[in-house]
Design a protein around this motif. Structure first.
Motif, PDB file in Angstrom:
ATOM      1  N   VAL A 113       0.838  -1.203   0.000  1.00  0.00           N
ATOM      2  CA  VAL A 113       0.000   0.000   0.000  1.00  0.00           C
ATOM      3  C   VAL A 113       0.873   1.252   0.000  1.00  0.00           C
ATOM      4  O   VAL A 113       0.705   2.152  -0.827  1.00  0.00           O
ATOM      5  N   TRP A 114       1.795   1.318   0.926  1.00  0.00           N
ATOM      6  CA  TRP A 114       2.731   2.430   0.978  1.00  0.00           C
ATOM      7  C   TRP A 114       3.436   2.573  -0.371  1.00  0.00           C
ATOM      8  O   TRP A 114       3.634   3.685  -0.881  1.00  0.00           O
ATOM      9  N   GLY A 115       3.789   1.449  -0.977  1.00  0.00           N
ATOM     10  CA  GLY A 115       4.493   1.479  -2.244  1.00  0.00           C
ATOM     11  C   GLY A 115       3.672   2.032  -3.394  1.00  0.00           C
ATOM     12  O   GLY A 115       4.225   2.481  -4.402  1.00  0.00           O
ATOM     13  N   LEU A 116       2.354   2.015  -3.272  1.00  0.00           N
ATOM     14  CA  LEU A 116       1.495   2.524  -4.337  1.00  0.00           C
ATOM     15  C   LEU A 116       1.126   3.991  -4.154  1.00  0.00           C
ATOM     16  O   LEU A 116       0.902   4.704  -5.134  1.00  0.00           O
ATOM     17  N   VAL A 117       1.045   4.460  -2.906  1.00  0.00           N
ATOM     18  CA  VAL A 117       0.474   5.789  -2.670  1.00  0.00           C
ATOM     19  C   VAL A 117       1.470   6.805  -2.123  1.00  0.00           C
ATOM     20  O   VAL A 117       1.136   7.983  -2.024  1.00  0.00           O
ATOM     21  N   ALA A 118       2.664   6.385  -1.774  1.00  0.00           N
ATOM     22  CA  ALA A 118       3.639   7.325  -1.219  1.00  0.00           C
ATOM     23  C   ALA A 118       4.899   7.304  -2.073  1.00  0.00           C
ATOM     24  O   ALA A 118       5.944   6.803  -1.673  1.00  0.00           O
ATOM     25  N   ARG A 119       4.785   7.851  -3.278  1.00  0.00           N
ATOM     26  CA  ARG A 119       5.880   7.784  -4.221  1.00  0.00           C
ATOM     27  C   ARG A 119       6.708   9.054  -4.185  1.00  0.00           C
ATOM     28  O   ARG A 119       6.191  10.150  -4.366  1.00  0.00           O
ATOM     29  N   VAL A 120       7.979   8.896  -3.917  1.00  0.00           N
ATOM     30  CA  VAL A 120       8.908  10.018  -3.863  1.00  0.00           C
ATOM     31  C   VAL A 120       9.876   9.959  -5.045  1.00  0.00           C
ATOM     32  O   VAL A 120      10.258  10.982  -5.605  1.00  0.00           O
ATOM     33  N   TYR A 121      10.250   8.743  -5.435  1.00  0.00           N
ATOM     34  CA  TYR A 121      11.162   8.535  -6.560  1.00  0.00           C
ATOM     35  C   TYR A 121      10.476   7.655  -7.601  1.00  0.00           C
ATOM     36  O   TYR A 121       9.469   7.000  -7.309  1.00  0.00           O
ATOM     37  N   PRO A 122      11.009   7.607  -8.814  1.00  0.00           N
ATOM     38  CA  PRO A 122      10.342   6.852  -9.886  1.00  0.00           C
ATOM     39  C   PRO A 122      10.317   5.348  -9.630  1.00  0.00           C
ATOM     40  O   PRO A 122      11.128   4.800  -8.889  1.00  0.00           O
ATOM     41  N   ASP A 123       9.342   4.701 -10.251  1.00  0.00           N
ATOM     42  CA  ASP A 123       9.234   3.247 -10.292  1.00  0.00           C
ATOM     43  C   ASP A 123       9.269   2.817 -11.754  1.00  0.00           C
ATOM     44  O   ASP A 123       8.923   3.596 -12.643  1.00  0.00           O
ATOM     45  N   GLU A 124       9.656   1.571 -11.986  1.00  0.00           N
ATOM     46  CA  GLU A 124       9.628   1.042 -13.343  1.00  0.00           C
ATOM     47  C   GLU A 124       8.621  -0.101 -13.430  1.00  0.00           C
ATOM     48  O   GLU A 124       8.650  -1.019 -12.609  1.00  0.00           O
ATOM     49  N   ILE A 125       7.738  -0.019 -14.410  1.00  0.00           N
ATOM     50  CA  ILE A 125       6.773  -1.084 -14.662  1.00  0.00           C
ATOM     51  C   ILE A 125       7.249  -1.879 -15.873  1.00  0.00           C
ATOM     52  O   ILE A 125       7.571  -1.304 -16.914  1.00  0.00           O
ATOM     53  N   VAL A 126       7.313  -3.186 -15.715  1.00  0.00           N
ATOM     54  CA  VAL A 126       7.689  -4.078 -16.810  1.00  0.00           C
ATOM     55  C   VAL A 126       6.510  -5.003 -17.066  1.00  0.00           C
ATOM     56  O   VAL A 126       6.123  -5.778 -16.183  1.00  0.00           O
ATOM     57  N   GLN A 127       5.935  -4.900 -18.245  1.00  0.00           N
ATOM     58  CA  GLN A 127       4.755  -5.684 -18.598  1.00  0.00           C
ATOM     59  C   GLN A 127       5.148  -6.795 -19.554  1.00  0.00           C
ATOM     60  O   GLN A 127       5.688  -6.551 -20.626  1.00  0.00           O
TER      61      GLN A 127
END
Length: 276
Positions: free
Chosen positions: A121-135
């Motif tokens: 949950v924290w990882g989805l709503v408290a973003r400070v730095y970029p994330d990478e999505i790999v589909q």
């Protein structure tokens, strides 16, 4: 002798010393992979959300971010609704105890300060730095700064019947048009729902979706269901923006042990931590 001829001769010579390897027969699971309806070539009917994205962070309505808080690109905060969070009496006391401890200089139940994952949950709503999505066919994986990857299985599998609670839980999803609908269960109560260290119980059920509303925008619609902690569902929408500048494209490992805190007291909340 040309360089290419010499290279081929070396390869042929090396091959003489390689043992003969016979491919092992496929196991039943391998023989049926990919599952029906899933192709290794991808599904052209769904949008590709792969890329580097930066979301926002949850805040308190009417209160500005504290110094050195908030997303690195200055995006505005998002908020839980309803707010204040609709905690049950038992969980209102937990919140009050944590607030009092923080005021006294101690931080209760902060898994990140113990060098443990901060949770889904924290990882989805408290973003400070970029994330990478790999589909990829059959799954969508979110790689987060200083945390463990989170896999959303889209191959039709159900949740395991013997699921053990973990920091990331177990997520399965399916596409409907431009939206990936996700169901997450099995989240240990040792995680918090945001950087305010707001609690939840081990009955937390996360129902969320990722909607690609534009080429460079994803809307994360999140609903938390928790009969022990909340008197009603809690929701939010977090907007993730695509980042293509190369400066954003290196995810820092941010080793927790380089700046570990010692003012963490988890008395009464030590059970349930996953040991790595």
């Amino acid at each position: 002798m040309s360089l290419e001829v010499s290279r081929r001769s070396c390869l042929r010579g090396a091959a003489l010393f390689l043992p003969m390897v016979t491919a092992a027969p496929a196991t039943p699971a391998e023989a049926t992979w990919p599952p029906p309806g899933v192709s290794f070539d991808g599904d052209p009917a769904v949008p590709d959300i792969s890329g580097v994205w930066l979301g926002s962070e949850t805040g308190i309505p009417g209160v500005a971010f504290a110094p050195n808080r908030g997303p690195a690109d200055g995006s505005p905060p998002t908020y839980w609704a309803p707010y204040p969070l609709p905690y049950t009496p038992e969980y209102r006391k937990i919140v009050a105890d944590r607030a009092a401890a923080a005021k006294a200089g101690r931080q209760l139940a902060d898994s990140t300060a113990r060098c443990l994952p901060f949770g889904i949950v924290w990882g989805l709503v408290a973003r400070v730095y970029p994330d990478e999505i790999v589909q990829t066919p059959g799954e969508v994986t979110i790689f987060s700064n200083s945390s463990m990857p989170h896999v959303i299985w889209t191959d039709g599998r159900p949740h395991p019947t013997d699921l053990k609670p973990s920091f990331g839980g177990h997520s399965i999803g399916h596409w409907v048009g431009d939206t990936l609908f996700v169901d997450t269960v099995g989240i240990t109560r040792q995680t918090s729902i945001d950087h305010f260290i707001n609690p939840h119980s081990d009955k937390l059920h996360l129902m969320w979706s990722i909607q690609r509303v534009a080429k460079d925008r994803l809307h994360f619609h999140i609903t938390m269901l928790d009969d022990d902690a909340f008197t009603e569902p809690v929701t939010t929408t977090n907007i993730w923006r695509r980042r293509t500048d190369p400066r954003w494209q290196v995810l820092d490992d941010s080793s927790c042990f380089e700046n570990n805190r010692t003012n963490v007291d988890d008395k009464g909340n030590t059970d349930g931590f996953i040991k790595f």
